[in-house]
Design an enzyme around this catalytic site. Structure first.
Site, PDB file in Angstrom:
ATOM      1  N   ASP A  40      -3.573-148.114  92.394  1.00 28.83           N
ATOM      2  CA  ASP A  40      -3.022-149.427  92.054  1.00 28.83           C
ATOM      3  C   ASP A  40      -2.872-149.652  90.554  1.00 28.83           C
ATOM      4  O   ASP A  40      -1.905-150.221  90.082  1.00 28.83           O
ATOM      5  CB  ASP A  40      -3.905-150.547  92.641  1.00 28.83           C
ATOM      6  CG  ASP A  40      -5.390-150.362  92.316  1.00 28.83           C
ATOM      7  OD1 ASP A  40      -5.721-149.445  91.555  1.00 28.83           O
ATOM      8  OD2 ASP A  40      -6.216-151.141  92.817  1.00 28.83           O
ATOM      9  N   HIS A  41      -3.809-149.122  89.766  1.00 32.68           N
ATOM     10  CA  HIS A  41      -3.835-149.473  88.345  1.00 32.68           C
ATOM     11  C   HIS A  41      -2.766-148.766  87.505  1.00 32.68           C
ATOM     12  O   HIS A  41      -2.410-149.249  86.444  1.00 32.68           O
ATOM     13  CB  HIS A  41      -5.206-149.147  87.747  1.00 32.68           C
ATOM     14  CG  HIS A  41      -6.245-150.187  88.041  1.00 32.68           C
ATOM     15  ND1 HIS A  41      -6.653-150.478  89.315  1.00 32.68           N
ATOM     16  CD2 HIS A  41      -6.952-150.995  87.221  1.00 32.68           C
ATOM     17  CE1 HIS A  41      -7.568-151.428  89.264  1.00 32.68           C
ATOM     18  NE2 HIS A  41      -7.771-151.759  88.008  1.00 32.68           N
TER      19      HIS A  41
ATOM     20  N   ASP B  51     -14.958-150.879  89.949  1.00 38.28           N
ATOM     21  CA  ASP B  51     -14.074-151.884  89.375  1.00 38.28           C
ATOM     22  C   ASP B  51     -14.853-153.185  89.337  1.00 38.28           C
ATOM     23  O   ASP B  51     -15.555-153.512  90.304  1.00 38.28           O
ATOM     24  CB  ASP B  51     -12.813-152.045  90.224  1.00 38.28           C
ATOM     25  CG  ASP B  51     -11.803-152.916  89.513  1.00 38.28           C
ATOM     26  OD1 ASP B  51     -10.876-152.364  88.903  1.00 38.28           O
ATOM     27  OD2 ASP B  51     -11.966-154.152  89.541  1.00 38.28           O
TER      28      ASP B  51
ATOM     29  N   ARG C 243      -8.345-162.301  84.377  1.00 42.50           N
ATOM     30  CA  ARG C 243      -8.726-162.074  82.972  1.00 42.50           C
ATOM     31  C   ARG C 243      -7.590-162.405  82.042  1.00 42.50           C
ATOM     32  O   ARG C 243      -6.437-162.186  82.374  1.00 42.50           O
ATOM     33  CB  ARG C 243      -9.070-160.616  82.756  1.00 42.50           C
ATOM     34  CG  ARG C 243     -10.396-160.330  83.308  1.00 42.50           C
ATOM     35  CD  ARG C 243     -10.998-159.068  82.803  1.00 42.50           C
ATOM     36  NE  ARG C 243     -12.279-159.036  83.450  1.00 42.50           N
ATOM     37  CZ  ARG C 243     -12.807-157.964  84.004  1.00 42.50           C
ATOM     38  NH1 ARG C 243     -12.177-156.818  83.939  1.00 42.50           N
ATOM     39  NH2 ARG C 243     -13.971-158.036  84.584  1.00 42.50           N
TER      40      ARG C 243
ATOM     41  N   SER D 282     -14.613-154.991  82.070  1.00 38.86           N
ATOM     42  CA  SER D 282     -14.369-153.946  83.057  1.00 38.86           C
ATOM     43  C   SER D 282     -15.572-153.057  83.314  1.00 38.86           C
ATOM     44  O   SER D 282     -16.521-152.993  82.542  1.00 38.86           O
ATOM     45  CB  SER D 282     -13.212-153.102  82.539  1.00 38.86           C
ATOM     46  OG  SER D 282     -13.275-151.805  83.041  1.00 38.86           O
TER      47      SER D 282
ATOM     48  N   ARG E 276     -15.112-149.838  83.467  1.00 29.50           N
ATOM     49  CA  ARG E 276     -14.677-148.495  83.048  1.00 29.50           C
ATOM     50  C   ARG E 276     -15.754-147.783  82.239  1.00 29.50           C
ATOM     51  O   ARG E 276     -16.187-148.252  81.189  1.00 29.50           O
ATOM     52  CB  ARG E 276     -13.350-148.579  82.276  1.00 29.50           C
ATOM     53  CG  ARG E 276     -13.394-149.380  81.018  1.00 29.50           C
ATOM     54  CD  ARG E 276     -11.978-149.607  80.470  1.00 29.50           C
ATOM     55  NE  ARG E 276     -11.290-150.636  81.223  1.00 29.50           N
ATOM     56  CZ  ARG E 276     -10.537-151.595  80.695  1.00 29.50           C
ATOM     57  NH1 ARG E 276     -10.335-151.654  79.393  1.00 29.50           N
ATOM     58  NH2 ARG E 276      -9.951-152.502  81.443  1.00 29.50           N
TER      59      ARG E 276
END
Ligand code: MIC
Ligand code: SF4
Length: 758
Positions: free
Chosen positions: A95-96, A160, A448, A643, A645
């Site tokens: 998706d990202h 995520d 966000r 995030s 990440r």
């Protein structure tokens, strides 16, 4: 098909027995998240009355979800662990990496060609290790999880930060870094400091323009971006029960914006309705049969102040729609105060674009309410003054929005439908002309709104509101439009009002059937080869990080003293950099390039102490590394907010940063640093931040005696020959200290897998 139905039924079968064991030890009324957490203790761990906010506890989550941008690193690490398949059901969602530029069809084509190598890699790894793979276009991770995998009372982790979305179906769902996912996928315990609990009672009932989004926008304003750190937020009360399951999911999703570990609602009829409508009646029935175990005990509901660490009540009957932003999701302004606030702060009031959808607000209810705003506006001859973009959360939702005529309505006012993906929510919106744009405003229903997050332009002021309010504001063209009180001039020059939105909780004609984009893993993946092309600039096999050499750190140059807000977007930017998420060496070139250097107020311009010249952060870090030097990063509050990440932790590790010393950390980032073998330290006295000078060399000593609760000594050697000795705190427990010593948490897993296979 119901995914993993055996795992789910066995969970419900065992729940009453497990909970009875827990009650024997705790002997007090329990909240819903306590019930879920205590029934997910890692096998072999005794039930203890753990202390909230203090004790680290080992858990066994039921499943893992990963999205393409974080899955690459998670799976590259998993592949090093030497397992044949994942220990719990896991899934990957593409998706990202899909950009938003020219509408769904064209953008999907670009994504397939541009990201082919990465998609092939992910789909092969999924095939090999028995992981469910959701192809590009299927939808956004959290929406897919809600539609297919989430179940009341379950526990999951996801790579995520918006994983808590599944709290809308009564699940403890927590956002983590990839290394945490590797723990769970390899069958190890997953450790979490037992969260404190915030109880939010929703009394009254929403009406008119107010929506679930406004609840979380208000909560964000009350608690701020760090107010939920280390906490689970539980919602309850008559107002909570009246919300749709998807509305609850929106609230839980955006709990990430207050730093909450997760948010959730107890099981209720709205969840049963959603489960049944999405083809999971059996799950709804099983949940119903143990319903009392999936909600807080009655004593908790009647005397919440006794059981929660913090208790808040919000009367939904009085709730106004909110608009949050710009640049931070907790700057909450009720719509009636927007005129004043915009004037006071000089926010540009002309809205150029409004966007609805994303993983946060893509439900049928959201789409149908936004569409009703369009319909009401068209009925009084209004047209849209701003551009309008729609990002459906999944193919399933897009399909029924089309079937039921909503997309057509959006198109009638100039709406453009983007792919079912993250695109404009993560700096991947190639907005026409945006690079030339001066200060401008956009409004969206995403979660966000940090700088550059929508279109990559630092001048774009992004505001967050409900989909229905975004739609009304698109029609008016003004940030300051209050649809509750204001009129607009229509095409005939008449003053008219937009009637309030109405929508459907669930699609009256059902969710329908569509190709959902799921790829079932191979039955036996043993012989599947995973090839990474040599010289690829997108993917790179990982090499284990070196073990700690047992020595204290001496004379580490300061790399950067970051000033003010430093989110994961500042540390490891998304947008164009997303393409290097599977290539540590390449992505390290974005390390801290968004952070502001305290000493000159500039981004990506820091002193290289070796040359006395200024250069970009990655270049200086590489220069220190090449000279055999480690370095230290300094920052302020809630460092690493945003995030999950882990690139934000792996990059500094790769660049030889030894410690990150800040005023406070966001939870996921702190854990990510620990897992990758970097010391996350906080100033014992926050004002010591002021003592750090640009030319400092830093020593961190006593590392051999690193122990839980014991501060570390940090000596700042200033270039004028003077010194400051300060004390720094850390939150390591015993086993996490072993991660540090081993060089990373993964190094420990690898060792234990290697020992087992001997
Ligand atoms: C986000 O919303 O910031 C993201 C992009 O979904 C991230 C994950 C990522 O950086 O890949 C998140 O929230 O964890
Ligand atoms: Fe994607 Fe945005 Fe949701 Fe993150 S917040 S998962 S980028 S849609």
């Amino acid at each position: 098909m119901i995914f993993d139905i055996e795992m789910i039924s066995s969970f419900y079968r065992n729940l009453p027995i497990k909970l009875a064991e827990v009650r024997k030890v705790l002997r007090r009324p329990l909240t819903v998240s306590e019930k879920i957490l205590y029934t997910h203790l890692f096998p072999g761990n005794q039930v203890n009355s753990y202390s909230r906010g203090a004790d680290y506890v080992d858990f066994a989550p039921d499943r893992v979800a990963m999205q393409d941008a974080t899955a690459q690193m998670a799976l590259l690490q998993f592949m090093m662990a030497g397992k044949q398949q994942t220990a719990v059901p896991s899934s990957v969602h593409c998706d990202h990496l899909i950009m938003a530029k020219s509408g769904a069809e064209a953008d999907m084509k670009t994504a397939f060609t541009g990201n082919k190598e990465v998609y092939d890699f992910l789909s092969t790894v999924c095939n090999k290790y028995n992981i469910g793979f959701w192809k590009p276009g299927a939808g956004i991770i959290h929406q897919i999880v809600l539609e297919n995998y989430a179940f009341p009372g379950g526990m999951m982790i996801g790579t995520d930060s918006h994983t808590p979305n599944a709290g809308g179906l009564g699940m403890v769902a927590i956002g983590v870094g990839g290394a945490d996912a590797v723990d769970v996928m390899t069958g190890m315990a997953w450790e979490l400091k037992l969260p404190r609990l915030i109880g939010i009672k929703l009394s009254g009932k929403l009406s008119g323009w107010a929506s679930p989004k406004d609840i979380i926008l208000k909560v964000a304003g009350m608690l701020t971006v760090s107010g939920g750190t280390g906490c689970i937020v539980e919602y309850f009360g008559e107002g909570a029960e009246a919300l749709s399951s998807t509305g609850k999911a929106t609230i839980c999703n955006m709990g990430a914006e207050i730093g909450a570990t997760c948010s959730l609602f107890g099981y209720d009829e709205a969840m049963a309705r959603y489960l049944s409508a999405t083809g999971r009646k059996e799950v709804a029935e099983m949940a119903l049969s143990v319903g009392e175990h999936l909600r807080s005990d009655i004593e908790v509901i009647t005397s919440p102040e006794k059981f929660y660490d913090q208790f808040i009540e919000i009367n939904l009957s009085e709730l106004e729609p909110y608009i949050n932003g710009p640049f931070t999701p907790d700057l909450a302004t009720p719509v009636s105060k927007m005129k004043e606030a915009a004037e006071k702060n000089g926010w540009p009031v002309n809205i150029e674009v409004g966007l609805i959808g994303s993983c946060t607000n893509s439900s049928y209810e959201d789409i149908s309410r936004a569409a009703s705003v369009v319909k009401n506006a068209l009925a009084v001859n209004l047209t849209a003054k701003a551009e309008f973009k729609i990002t459906p959360g999944s193919e399933q939702i897009r399909n029924i929005a089309e079937r039921d005529g909503y997309l057509k309505l959006f198109e009638e006012i100039g709406g453009e439908v983007f792919a079912n993906a993250c695109g404009p929510c993560i700096g991947q919106w190639d907005r026409k002309g945006s690079d030339r744009n001066p200060v401008n405003s956009v409004i969206h229903s995403f979660n966000r709104n940090f700088a550059k997050r929508t279109d990559g332009n630092p001048n774009t002021n992004a505001f967050v509101a409900s989909p229905e309010l975004v739609t009304a504001i698109v029609i008016s063209g003004k940030l300051t439009f209050n649809p509750l009180t204001d009129t607009l001039v229509n095409s005939e020059g008449k003053e008219v009002r937009i009637a309030e939105p109405k929508g459907f909780e669930l699609p009256p004609a059902g969710f329908g059937k569509t190709d959902n984009g799921f790829q079932e893993p191979a039955k036996n993946g043993r012989n599947i080869e995973i090839a990474i092309a040599p010289g690829s600039d997108r993917l790179q096999n990982l090499a284990p990080f070196a073990e700690w050499d047992g020595n204290d750190y001496h004379n580490l140059p300061l790399l950067i003293k970051a000033k003010g807000k430093c989110t994961t977007d500042h540390i490891s930017m998304a947008g164009v950099w997303l393409k290097y998420r599977g290539h540590l060496e390449n992505i390290s070139n974005n390390y801290m390039i968004g952070a502001i250097n305290f000493f000159n107020g500039k981004a990506n311009e820091i002193l290289n102490q070796l040359t006395g010249k200024y250069d970009g952060v990655p270049a200086v870090a590489r220069a220190y590394k090449a000279a055999g030097l480690g370095s230290v990063v300094v920052g302020e509050e809630n460092f690493g907010e945003g995030s999950s990440r882990e690139h934000a932790a792996m990059e500094p590790r790769y660049l030889n940063v030894k410690a990150v010393l800040v005023k406070s950390f966001a939870r996921i980032h702190e854990t990510n640093l620990k897992k990758q073998g970097i010391l996350p330290l906080t100033f014992a006295d926050k004002s010591d931040y002021d003592k750090i000078k640009e030319t400092d060399k830093i020593c961190i000593t006593g590392l051999n005696e690193l122990a839980p609760g014991k501060n570390v000594r940090v000596v700042l050697q200033h270039s004028d020959g003077t010194k400051d000795e300060i004390s720094a705190k850390h939150t390591y427990n015993e086993s996490q200290i072993d991660w540090f010593k081993a060089g990373s948490a993964l190094n420990l897993i690898r060792k234990s897998s290697a020992n087992k296979s001997k």
